[in-house]
Design a protein around this motif. Structure first.
Motif, short mmCIF file in Angstrom:
data_model
loop_
_atom_site.label_atom_id
_atom_site.label_comp_id
_atom_site.label_asym_id
_atom_site.label_seq_id
_atom_site.Cartn_x
_atom_site.Cartn_y
_atom_site.Cartn_z
N ASP A 5 -53.60 -54.04 80.59
CA ASP A 5 -52.44 -54.14 81.47
C ASP A 5 -51.99 -55.59 81.41
OD1 ASP A 5 -52.92 -51.52 82.09
OD2 ASP A 5 -53.59 -51.89 84.13
N VAL A 6 -50.68 -55.81 81.25
CA VAL A 6 -50.13 -57.16 81.06
C VAL A 6 -49.07 -57.43 82.13
CG1 VAL A 6 -48.75 -58.58 79.50
CG2 VAL A 6 -50.57 -57.17 78.59
N ILE A 7 -49.04 -58.66 82.61
CA ILE A 7 -47.97 -59.08 83.51
C ILE A 7 -47.18 -60.17 82.80
CG2 ILE A 7 -47.40 -60.18 85.70
CD1 ILE A 7 -49.88 -58.91 86.90
N LEU A 8 -45.87 -59.92 82.61
CA LEU A 8 -44.98 -60.93 82.06
C LEU A 8 -44.42 -61.72 83.25
CD1 LEU A 8 -43.09 -58.90 79.32
CD2 LEU A 8 -45.04 -60.44 79.05
N ARG A 9 -44.80 -62.98 83.33
CA ARG A 9 -44.43 -63.82 84.48
C ARG A 9 -43.19 -64.65 84.17
NH1 ARG A 9 -48.58 -63.11 87.83
NH2 ARG A 9 -50.64 -62.72 86.95
N ILE A 10 -42.48 -65.00 85.24
CA ILE A 10 -41.26 -65.80 85.12
C ILE A 10 -41.60 -67.26 85.40
CG2 ILE A 10 -38.94 -66.17 86.01
CD1 ILE A 10 -39.01 -63.24 86.98
N ARG A 11 -41.10 -68.14 84.53
CA ARG A 11 -41.27 -69.58 84.72
C ARG A 11 -39.93 -70.17 85.15
NH1 ARG A 11 -43.70 -71.59 79.81
NH2 ARG A 11 -41.67 -71.24 78.90
N ASN A 12 -39.97 -71.09 86.11
CA ASN A 12 -38.79 -71.79 86.62
C ASN A 12 -37.81 -70.84 87.31
OD1 ASN A 12 -39.83 -74.21 85.54
ND2 ASN A 12 -38.91 -73.75 83.57
N LYS A 13 -38.35 -69.93 88.10
CA LYS A 13 -37.51 -68.98 88.85
C LYS A 13 -36.73 -69.74 89.91
CE LYS A 13 -39.44 -66.28 91.76
NZ LYS A 13 -40.25 -65.28 92.42
N PRO A 14 -35.42 -69.54 89.97
CA PRO A 14 -34.62 -70.23 91.00
C PRO A 14 -34.89 -69.65 92.39
CG PRO A 14 -33.24 -68.75 89.71
CD PRO A 14 -34.61 -68.71 89.09
N PRO A 15 -34.54 -70.39 93.43
CA PRO A 15 -34.70 -69.87 94.79
C PRO A 15 -33.60 -68.86 95.13
CG PRO A 15 -33.77 -72.06 94.86
CD PRO A 15 -34.09 -71.77 93.41
N ASN A 16 -33.78 -68.12 96.19
CA ASN A 16 -32.77 -67.19 96.73
C ASN A 16 -32.38 -66.09 95.76
OD1 ASN A 16 -32.69 -68.82 99.04
ND2 ASN A 16 -31.15 -70.14 98.10
N VAL A 17 -33.35 -65.54 95.05
CA VAL A 17 -33.08 -64.47 94.08
C VAL A 17 -32.72 -63.19 94.83
CG1 VAL A 17 -34.12 -63.03 92.29
CG2 VAL A 17 -34.58 -65.47 92.35
N ARG A 18 -31.69 -62.49 94.35
CA ARG A 18 -31.25 -61.22 94.95
C ARG A 18 -31.74 -60.00 94.17
NH1 ARG A 18 -27.27 -62.02 99.24
NH2 ARG A 18 -27.51 -64.25 99.54
N GLY A 19 -32.08 -60.20 92.90
CA GLY A 19 -32.54 -59.07 92.09
C GLY A 19 -32.96 -59.51 90.70
N PHE A 20 -33.64 -58.59 90.02
CA PHE A 20 -34.14 -58.84 88.67
C PHE A 20 -33.78 -57.66 87.79
CE2 PHE A 20 -37.09 -60.60 91.77
CZ PHE A 20 -37.22 -61.91 91.35
N MET A 21 -33.50 -57.93 86.51
CA MET A 21 -33.27 -56.88 85.53
C MET A 21 -34.00 -57.28 84.25
SD MET A 21 -29.74 -54.86 84.68
CE MET A 21 -29.47 -54.39 86.37
#
Length: 140
Positions: free
Chosen positions: A48-64
């Motif tokens: 099982d793998v988790i693809l992580r986000i680097r440098n995610k901005p604040p106040n995110v409303r959604g992901f695709m």
């Protein structure tokens, strides 16, 4: 005999002003923003793998999330909106899930999962950022 501790008068040194100007410019320049990206990951088939986000901005409303190097709906794996919840896309195999931090969990990876992944992060005021990363899956 004169004291050697007294300053010797040489006149102005012009490079001192240049050094001062460069120092001030460095101090006053705004920091550059970090680029959104997916942490490239290596895995063995069956993990099982988790693809992580680097440098995610604040106040995110959604992901695709997408398979491949472009944000094309045909390659959409899934989306997670703060109001709509988790919704699968055409590339969803039943093994993928977006976590609330935006990372993508892929269960029981196969060699076919190897490739580039794209994340689109939706921000307030209809703004968005896009990032890329690679998943390498190796056979046992």
């Amino acid at each position: 005999m004169e004291s050697l501790s007294a300053p010797v008068g040489r006149g102005p040194v012009p490079w001192n002003w240049l050094l001062l100007a460069v120092s001030l410019l460095n101090f006053w320049s705004l920091p550059t923003t970090a680029q959104l990206a997916i942490v490239s990951t290596n895995a063995t088939e069956g993990q099982d793998v988790i693809l992580r986000i680097r440098n995610k901005p604040p106040n995110v409303r959604g992901f695709m999330w997408y398979r491949g190097e472009e944000a094309n709906y045909k390659h959409n794996i899934a989306r997670l909106g703060m109001l709509q919840g988790h919704r699968p896309g055409p590339e969803h195999s039943g093994r993928e899930q977006i976590n609330f931090d935006g990372s993508l969990l892929i269960k029981n990876v196969t060699v076919k999962d190897t490739g580039i992944y794209t994340i689109v992060v939706y921000l307030p005021d209809s703004k968005k950022e896009i990032g890329f990363g690679r998943l390498n899956v190796y056979g046992e």
